[in-house]
Design an enzyme around this catalytic site. Structure first.
Site, short mmCIF file in Angstrom:
data_model
loop_
_atom_site.label_atom_id
_atom_site.label_comp_id
_atom_site.label_asym_id
_atom_site.label_seq_id
_atom_site.Cartn_x
_atom_site.Cartn_y
_atom_site.Cartn_z
N HIS B 120 0.87 -1.18 0.00
CA HIS B 120 0.00 0.00 0.00
C HIS B 120 0.91 1.24 0.00
CE1 HIS B 120 -2.76 2.96 1.88
NE2 HIS B 120 -3.76 2.16 1.53
N ASP B 197 3.34 -4.52 7.93
CA ASP B 197 2.10 -3.75 7.81
C ASP B 197 0.94 -4.73 8.00
OD1 ASP B 197 -0.19 -2.51 6.98
OD2 ASP B 197 0.62 -1.79 5.07
N GLN B 200 -4.36 -4.88 6.98
CA GLN B 200 -5.37 -5.83 6.52
C GLN B 200 -5.30 -7.13 7.32
OE1 GLN B 200 -7.76 -5.22 4.39
NE2 GLN B 200 -6.98 -3.24 3.72
N LYS B 224 -10.10 -0.89 10.64
CA LYS B 224 -10.32 -2.03 9.75
C LYS B 224 -10.70 -3.29 10.53
CE LYS B 224 -7.11 -0.27 6.30
NZ LYS B 224 -7.83 0.27 5.15
N CYS B 364 -4.79 2.61 -3.56
CA CYS B 364 -3.54 3.12 -2.99
C CYS B 364 -2.38 2.18 -3.26
CB CYS B 364 -3.67 3.37 -1.49
SG CYS B 364 -4.85 4.65 -1.10
C1 LIG Z 1 -2.28 -2.86 3.48
C2 LIG Z 1 -2.60 -1.50 4.00
N1 LIG Z 1 -1.63 -0.78 4.57
C3 LIG Z 1 -1.86 0.46 5.07
C4 LIG Z 1 -3.11 1.04 4.99
C5 LIG Z 1 -3.29 2.43 5.53
O1 LIG Z 1 -4.12 2.44 6.64
P1 LIG Z 1 -4.65 3.80 7.26
O2 LIG Z 1 -5.25 4.58 6.12
O3 LIG Z 1 -5.65 3.39 8.26
O4 LIG Z 1 -3.48 4.52 7.86
C6 LIG Z 1 -4.14 0.32 4.40
C7 LIG Z 1 -5.49 0.93 4.30
O5 LIG Z 1 -6.12 0.98 3.28
C8 LIG Z 1 -3.89 -0.97 3.88
O6 LIG Z 1 -4.84 -1.68 3.29
#
Ligand SMILES: Cc1ncc(COP(=O)(O)O)c(C=O)c1O
Lengths: 152, 410
Positions: B120, B197, B200, B224, B364
């Protein structure tokens, strides 16, 4: 149900058979428009000249692009409306379209009746608020292109 | 499992434009059970005061409620100490903290900073920019045709002995789960510091630090996993966190402020400058309670059965491209799809008209989309409160999409 039942023949037709598609060699300005959220892209070629009275106009315009059906139909419809128009007329058209799509008053129906003006078919996109920006992209790109051509 | 569970989420009973809400955008954010919303409003109505500040009783109550969530998160992750649990604004904030503080202190010119093709933007851009600032090398581990990390490319990058590896536990585009424990074991031997990370991952499976091998940092967001927006967690190894400089400066993170210099508060407060989102932290605590009441194993089993079911049907739809593994193992119920000749936005509007809420766009993940040569895809992502009927609605609508978008024959 299919696309035509929802969006109407006019949008479907412009999407499937885009008008004024292509690049214009020797044009005054090529303007790129991009929506980073969905990846819609248009590239508009503008050829400006002066009419017999000496005022500036858009002699010819073509475009190419890649995107959703609404963005592409909007670009095609726009390209038919703007050929040969004066800069002032173009500014009026752009503003009027923006106002129709973002103004609060009317809500239009889809599929649009054929009013003789293809652009009215786009007004119904207001029913899908998140898609309004798809319809606007070619027009905001045209606006940027005209301003940039003028700044030169 | 879920007719009772659905009652816990009042929003799932909504009817929009005459159709029952079929919410399949859980990878963007999950819905919130009433218990979480109630915990937040109860805090504001009964316990609200700033934390770590007042000597009066109410402030102590607020501080206790807030700090008890730190303990809950520690147990939830199986972490050793509450000093390792830092509250942030979310995954993005957690990763930026590490890139700025740890990255700033440890990366030198010529070092290697590594990520994967499926990250992401939140776990890609901070590392890319860190590498650029430090004149370090930025390496991207590529994928196989089956959307998984390419073992040959893992070896290539491992051979460079990267200083940092930032890798997602679960891809928000393809649904792939990465073998983080074995990656971490191998990279640790090369001296790499590993950030996971779990934005998810945390929503779909049990995440215990010790099961992930010798990782150093883990980031996730509350929103999430049934919790509120505005809060997330960074877990880090205590010894590393001790060495790292603070990320933001201000109230709460200081021990002493002199005219010319200051000293930092101890962990975890060193990394928590300013008034936190107290109510959302309370909400995160309620979300953990909620998930644990239903049991991670049951949730996982149910989601696996949804995954098996949807995959079996999707692969049978002619003209549909699934941008993720067709093998149901080591993947979550996140399905990105493309249909030839139909733009993702048009497809999402069509599904919306059928009453199905999905995401259309680049999710993203520009670096991955660019590799795919697609500007956008449509993504349906399930949670444990989604039903098999909803899965079938999606499959049926996708199967009919080609005829909806059929062009006129000339
Ligand atoms: C794999 C992954 N990493 C990071 C994020 C970023 O999360 P946040 O927008 O809550 O900071 C997301 C959210 O869409 C995600 O799916």
């Amino acid at each position: 149900m299919n696309y035509r039942d929802v969006f109407g023949e006019i949008l479907a037709d412009h999407h499937e058979s885009p008008r004024n598609w292509g690049v214009l060699p020797d044009c005054t300005r090529v303007e790129q428009g991009y929506n980073p959220l969905c990846g819609d892209k248009v590239s508009i070629c503008l050829l400006l000249d002066r009419d017999s009275s000496g005022s500036e106009r858009l002699a010819r315009c073509t475009y190419e692009g890649e995107g959703c059906s609404i963005c592409m139909a909007s670009a095609s419809i726009m390209s038919e409306m703007i050929q040969g128009k004066s800069i002032q007329e173009l500014q009026g058209l752009i503003e009027a379209f923006r106002e129709k799509m973002q103004g609060s008053d009317e809500v239009f129906l889809l599929p649009a009746e054929d009013s003789g003006e293809d652009i009215t078919a786009l007004y119904g996109v207001k029913r899908f608020p998140v898609r309004i920006k798809c319809a606007l992209l070619p027009w905001t790109t045209l606006k940027k292109g005209l301003e940039a051509a003028h700044a030169k | 499992m879920n007719s009772l569970i659905r009652k816990d989420f009042p929003i799932l009973a909504r009817v929009i434009e005459g159709k029952a809400l079929c919410y399949l955008d859980n990878a963007a954010t999950s819905q919130k059970p009433k218990k979480v919303v109630d915990a937040i409003s109860r805090f504001y109505l009964e316990t609200n005061a700033n934390v770590h500040r007042g000597v009066y009783h109410l402030s102590q109550e607020a501080t206790d409620a807030f700090e008890s969530v730190r303990g809950k998160v520690r147990r939830f992750l199986g972490a050793r100490s509450e000093r390792e649990v830092i509250f942030t604004r979310g995954t993005t904030d957690s990763i930026n903290l590490v890139a700025s503080s740890f990255g700033g202190m440890s990366i030198q010119e010529g070092d290697v900073v590594a990520v994967t093709r499926m990250e992401h933007h939140a776990n890609f851009v901070p590392w890319q920019q860190l590498a650029k600032q430090k004149k370090a090398r930025f390496e991207i581990i590529e994928l196989t045709d089956d959307w998984r990390l390419d073992p040959k490319d893992v070896d290539r990058v491992l051979g460079m002995k990267p200083k940092i590896l930032a890798v997602t536990l679960l891809s928000n585009v393809t649904g792939v789960t990465n073998p983080v424990a074995s990656l971490a074991t191998r990279f640790k031997m090369a001296g790499t510091t590993i950030l996971v990370d779990a934005a998810q991952g945390i929503a779909h499976s049990e995440v215990k630090i010790d099961d992930l091998g010798p990782i150093d940092f883990l980031a996730f967001s509350a929103h999430k996993m049934c919790g509120p927006t505005g809060v997330g967690v960074l877990w880090g190894r205590e010894a590393l966190l001790e060495k790292m400089p603070p990320y933001q400066l201000g109230g709460n993170m200081i021990a002493h402020v002199g005219d010319l210099d200051s000293e930092w508060n101890e962990l975890p407060h060193k990394f928590e400058a300013g008034t936190p989102d107290i109510a959302s932290v309370i909400g995160l605590g309620a979300a953990i309670d909620y998930i644990e009441t239903h049991g991670r194993t049951r949730i996982e089993e149910y989601e696996q059965s949804i995954t098996d079911h949807v995959l079996e049907k999707l692969v049978q739809i002619p003209g549909l491209r699934l941008l993720g593994p067709t093998d149901p193992h080591h993947r979550a119920p996140i399905f990105s799809v493309a249909i030839d000749g139909v733009h993702a936005h048009d497809l999402a509007t069509y599904l919306d008209m059928e009453g199905i809420s999905v995401r259309a766009g680049h999710h993203c993940a520009h670096p991955l989309m660019f590799k795919l040569g697609l500007p956008a895809t449509c993504r349906a992502s399930f949670s444990f409160y989604n039903t098999f009927e909803e899965a079938d609605m999606l499959v049926k609508a996708l199967a009919q999409a080609p005829s909806f978008f059929a062009r006129r024959r000339n």
